[in-house]
Design an enzyme around this catalytic site. Structure first.
Site, PDB file in Angstrom:
ATOM      1  N   ARG A 194       0.839  -1.194   0.000  1.00 21.60           N
ATOM      2  CA  ARG A 194       0.000   0.000   0.000  1.00 21.60           C
ATOM      3  C   ARG A 194       0.879   1.250   0.000  1.00 21.60           C
ATOM      4  O   ARG A 194       2.066   1.200   0.322  1.00 21.60           O
ATOM      5  CB  ARG A 194      -0.922   0.004   1.211  1.00 21.60           C
ATOM      6  CG  ARG A 194      -1.842  -1.212   1.298  1.00 21.60           C
ATOM      7  CD  ARG A 194      -2.660  -1.175   2.574  1.00 21.60           C
ATOM      8  NE  ARG A 194      -3.584  -2.302   2.685  1.00 21.60           N
ATOM      9  CZ  ARG A 194      -3.279  -3.471   3.250  1.00 21.60           C
ATOM     10  NH1 ARG A 194      -2.060  -3.659   3.738  1.00 21.60           N
ATOM     11  NH2 ARG A 194      -4.169  -4.445   3.311  1.00 21.60           N
TER      12      ARG A 194
ATOM     13  N   LYS B 133      -1.874  -1.520   7.298  1.00 21.92           N
ATOM     14  CA  LYS B 133      -3.239  -1.038   7.481  1.00 21.92           C
ATOM     15  C   LYS B 133      -3.900  -1.633   8.714  1.00 21.92           C
ATOM     16  O   LYS B 133      -4.594  -0.944   9.461  1.00 21.92           O
ATOM     17  CB  LYS B 133      -4.075  -1.359   6.227  1.00 21.92           C
ATOM     18  CG  LYS B 133      -5.506  -0.869   6.307  1.00 21.92           C
ATOM     19  CD  LYS B 133      -6.252  -1.203   5.038  1.00 21.92           C
ATOM     20  CE  LYS B 133      -7.704  -0.730   5.121  1.00 21.92           C
ATOM     21  NZ  LYS B 133      -8.455  -1.073   3.881  1.00 21.92           N
TER      22      LYS B 133
ATOM     23  N   HIS C  63      -4.077   3.183  -5.067  1.00 25.35           N
ATOM     24  CA  HIS C  63      -4.391   1.906  -4.433  1.00 25.35           C
ATOM     25  C   HIS C  63      -4.782   0.842  -5.455  1.00 25.35           C
ATOM     26  O   HIS C  63      -4.666  -0.360  -5.188  1.00 25.35           O
ATOM     27  CB  HIS C  63      -5.516   2.079  -3.413  1.00 25.35           C
ATOM     28  CG  HIS C  63      -5.729   0.872  -2.554  1.00 25.35           C
ATOM     29  ND1 HIS C  63      -4.864   0.488  -1.552  1.00 25.35           N
ATOM     30  CD2 HIS C  63      -6.717  -0.076  -2.567  1.00 25.35           C
ATOM     31  CE1 HIS C  63      -5.299  -0.616  -0.978  1.00 25.35           C
ATOM     32  NE2 HIS C  63      -6.417  -0.984  -1.568  1.00 25.35           N
TER      33      HIS C  63
ATOM     34  N   ARG D 269      -2.388  -1.928  -6.243  1.00 24.68           N
ATOM     35  CA  ARG D 269      -2.452  -3.156  -5.443  1.00 24.68           C
ATOM     36  C   ARG D 269      -3.435  -4.148  -6.064  1.00 24.68           C
ATOM     37  O   ARG D 269      -3.175  -5.356  -6.107  1.00 24.68           O
ATOM     38  CB  ARG D 269      -2.859  -2.814  -4.012  1.00 24.68           C
ATOM     39  CG  ARG D 269      -2.954  -4.008  -3.052  1.00 24.68           C
ATOM     40  CD  ARG D 269      -3.133  -3.498  -1.629  1.00 24.68           C
ATOM     41  NE  ARG D 269      -3.551  -4.508  -0.679  1.00 24.68           N
ATOM     42  CZ  ARG D 269      -2.720  -5.326  -0.020  1.00 24.68           C
ATOM     43  NH1 ARG D 269      -1.420  -5.249  -0.244  1.00 24.68           N
ATOM     44  NH2 ARG D 269      -3.173  -6.214   0.846  1.00 24.68           N
TER      45      ARG D 269
ATOM     46  N   TRP E  75      -3.389 -10.043   3.895  1.00 25.13           N
ATOM     47  CA  TRP E  75      -4.799 -10.057   4.282  1.00 25.13           C
ATOM     48  C   TRP E  75      -5.000 -11.055   5.411  1.00 25.13           C
ATOM     49  O   TRP E  75      -4.372 -12.124   5.439  1.00 25.13           O
ATOM     50  CB  TRP E  75      -5.683 -10.430   3.100  1.00 25.13           C
ATOM     51  CG  TRP E  75      -5.851  -9.343   2.103  1.00 25.13           C
ATOM     52  CD1 TRP E  75      -6.586  -8.207   2.236  1.00 25.13           C
ATOM     53  CD2 TRP E  75      -5.286  -9.284   0.781  1.00 25.13           C
ATOM     54  NE1 TRP E  75      -6.505  -7.441   1.103  1.00 25.13           N
ATOM     55  CE2 TRP E  75      -5.713  -8.076   0.186  1.00 25.13           C
ATOM     56  CE3 TRP E  75      -4.441 -10.135   0.052  1.00 25.13           C
ATOM     57  CZ2 TRP E  75      -5.345  -7.690  -1.099  1.00 25.13           C
ATOM     58  CZ3 TRP E  75      -4.063  -9.754  -1.225  1.00 25.13           C
ATOM     59  CH2 TRP E  75      -4.517  -8.557  -1.790  1.00 25.13           C
TER      60      TRP E  75
ATOM     61  N   TYR F 249     -10.463 -11.880  -6.373  1.00 27.00           N
ATOM     62  CA  TYR F 249      -9.543 -12.027  -7.493  1.00 27.00           C
ATOM     63  C   TYR F 249      -9.585 -13.421  -8.116  1.00 27.00           C
ATOM     64  O   TYR F 249      -8.858 -13.691  -9.073  1.00 27.00           O
ATOM     65  CB  TYR F 249      -8.106 -11.717  -7.044  1.00 27.00           C
ATOM     66  CG  TYR F 249      -7.951 -10.328  -6.474  1.00 27.00           C
ATOM     67  CD1 TYR F 249      -7.995  -9.201  -7.299  1.00 27.00           C
ATOM     68  CD2 TYR F 249      -7.765 -10.130  -5.108  1.00 27.00           C
ATOM     69  CE1 TYR F 249      -7.867  -7.926  -6.770  1.00 27.00           C
ATOM     70  CE2 TYR F 249      -7.631  -8.862  -4.577  1.00 27.00           C
ATOM     71  CZ  TYR F 249      -7.683  -7.760  -5.412  1.00 27.00           C
ATOM     72  OH  TYR F 249      -7.564  -6.488  -4.890  1.00 27.00           O
TER      73      TYR F 249
END
Length: 351
Positions: A195, A220, A280, A283, A306, A315
């Site tokens: 990020r 994050k 972003h 990413r 994640w 995805y």
């Protein structure tokens, strides 16, 4: 005598002050915030009554939404997204600010939804508000034990998932027209999926080019993680060596303290003829490329940091290798389809 009643005056204050032991054994000392003795007595009586109910009847004292907001912000103070949390809570204040927590019911939640939709906000924006309300109320129930229940809060349907990514050709075009410092940031983002904040704050003491690994401490979700560096990422970092003693990515010899989607970013997008694209989205591009190249969802989850598969499953649509054999079964050169026209015809018998 005033101290015996729990109320007294201070020479340097116009308010009545409280000094008493509540039924739960706790000592209460502070201002009543009123100059009227009767109001102060009524306030003190209310506090004693609530303490009695809590101690002897098991009835929780009523807590306000604003009290909950203050504590919630204290809990979330270290989040990278703290400013977003503050902004959302300010937006919610007109709806929930005057209420006690036990007054927040389904009708109140409905008023929030309808009020924000009438303002023209998209379902995705309203869902951010609803998720914040739900998280705060869940914390008030489960951790603080201020309330026993809260209304079921469902997020709105119809939220459109952003699906914006670049092809290899578009990415190369964007890099070629970008300023050198911006091109380095873009290349590193496409190579690692990091990020913007993770890239800006990356320090040399957290990079090992020999082991091809970087360790991120500004993530994050607040959880440090390691990032394997592929050949493209290593090349970018090698080009930045010697520019700054502490930070990997800089602009004119200084750390990057501004948002990456600035004038240089928009100028590059315009020159590359790319619309509706955020930093972003690099990413998203990285993740899409990985799935197209055959990286599994579990591998991608670990690579991207994640915590669950939910964000990664979006995805999955980019990987079709596992279905290639199935798709080939009805190719024109194959003879796998049964022709029902060649089966014996069975006539229906009529009574």
């Amino acid at each position: 005598m005033a101290r015996e009643t729990g109320l007294y005056r201070r020479p340097n204050s116009r308010f009545w002050w409280i000094d008493t032991i509540l039924p739960n054994g706790k000592r209460l000392r502070g201002s009543s915030r009123t100059e009227d003795r009767q109001e102060a007595e009524a306030y003190l009586a209310k506090l004693r009554h609530e303490a009695f109910q809590e101690t002897f009847l098991g009835i929780k004292p009523k807590r306000s939404w604003q009290e909950a907001v203050v504590r919630y912000l204290a809990v979330k103070a270290n989040l990278r997204s703290f400013k977003d949390v503050q902004r959302i809570l300010r937006k919610l204040d007109p709806y929930l600010g005057p209420l006690m927590l036990n007054q927040i019911n389904g009708d109140v939640i409905w008023s929030v939804v309808q009020g924000e939709l009438k303002k023209g906000n998209m379902p995705a924006t309203v869902n951010r508000y609803l998720a914040t309300i739900r998280a705060l109320l869940r914390m008030a129930r489960d951790e603080w034990q201020w309330i026993d229940t809260f209304p079921k809060i469902r997020l709105l349907g119809g939220e459109v998932e952003r699906d914006r990514w670049l092809t290899k050709v578009e990415a190369d075009r964007l890099i070629s027209v970008s300023a050198p410092h911006l091109a380095a940031l873009i290349r590193f983002a496409l190579a690692t999926g990091c990020r913007a904040s993770e890239i800006k704050n990356l320090e040399w003491n957290r990079v090992d080019l020999l082991r091809k690994t970087a360790w991120l401490n500004h993530t994050k979700n607040g959880t440090p993680r390691g990032v394997p560096l592929n050949r493209d990422a290593v090349t970018v970092l090698q080009e930045q060596q010697g520019m700054h003693s502490r930070y990997c990515f800089t602009y004119r010899g200084k750390p990057i303290g501004w948002e990456l989607t600035n004038d240089a970013w928009h100028t590059a997008l315009s020159k590359a003829d790319i619309q509706d694209f955020r930093f972003h989205d690099l990413r998203h591009t990285w993740a899409s490329w990985h799935r197209q190249a055959g990286t599994s969802c579990d591998e991608l989850k670990d690579l991207g940091g994640w915590k669950s598969r939910v964000m990664v499953d979006r995805y999955a649509k980019f990987a079709t290798d596992n279905l290639a054999i199935a798709a080939a079964r009805i190719e024109s050169r194959e003879d796998n389809v049964v022709s029902f026209l060649h089966l014996p015809h069975i006539e229906r018998k009529t009574a």
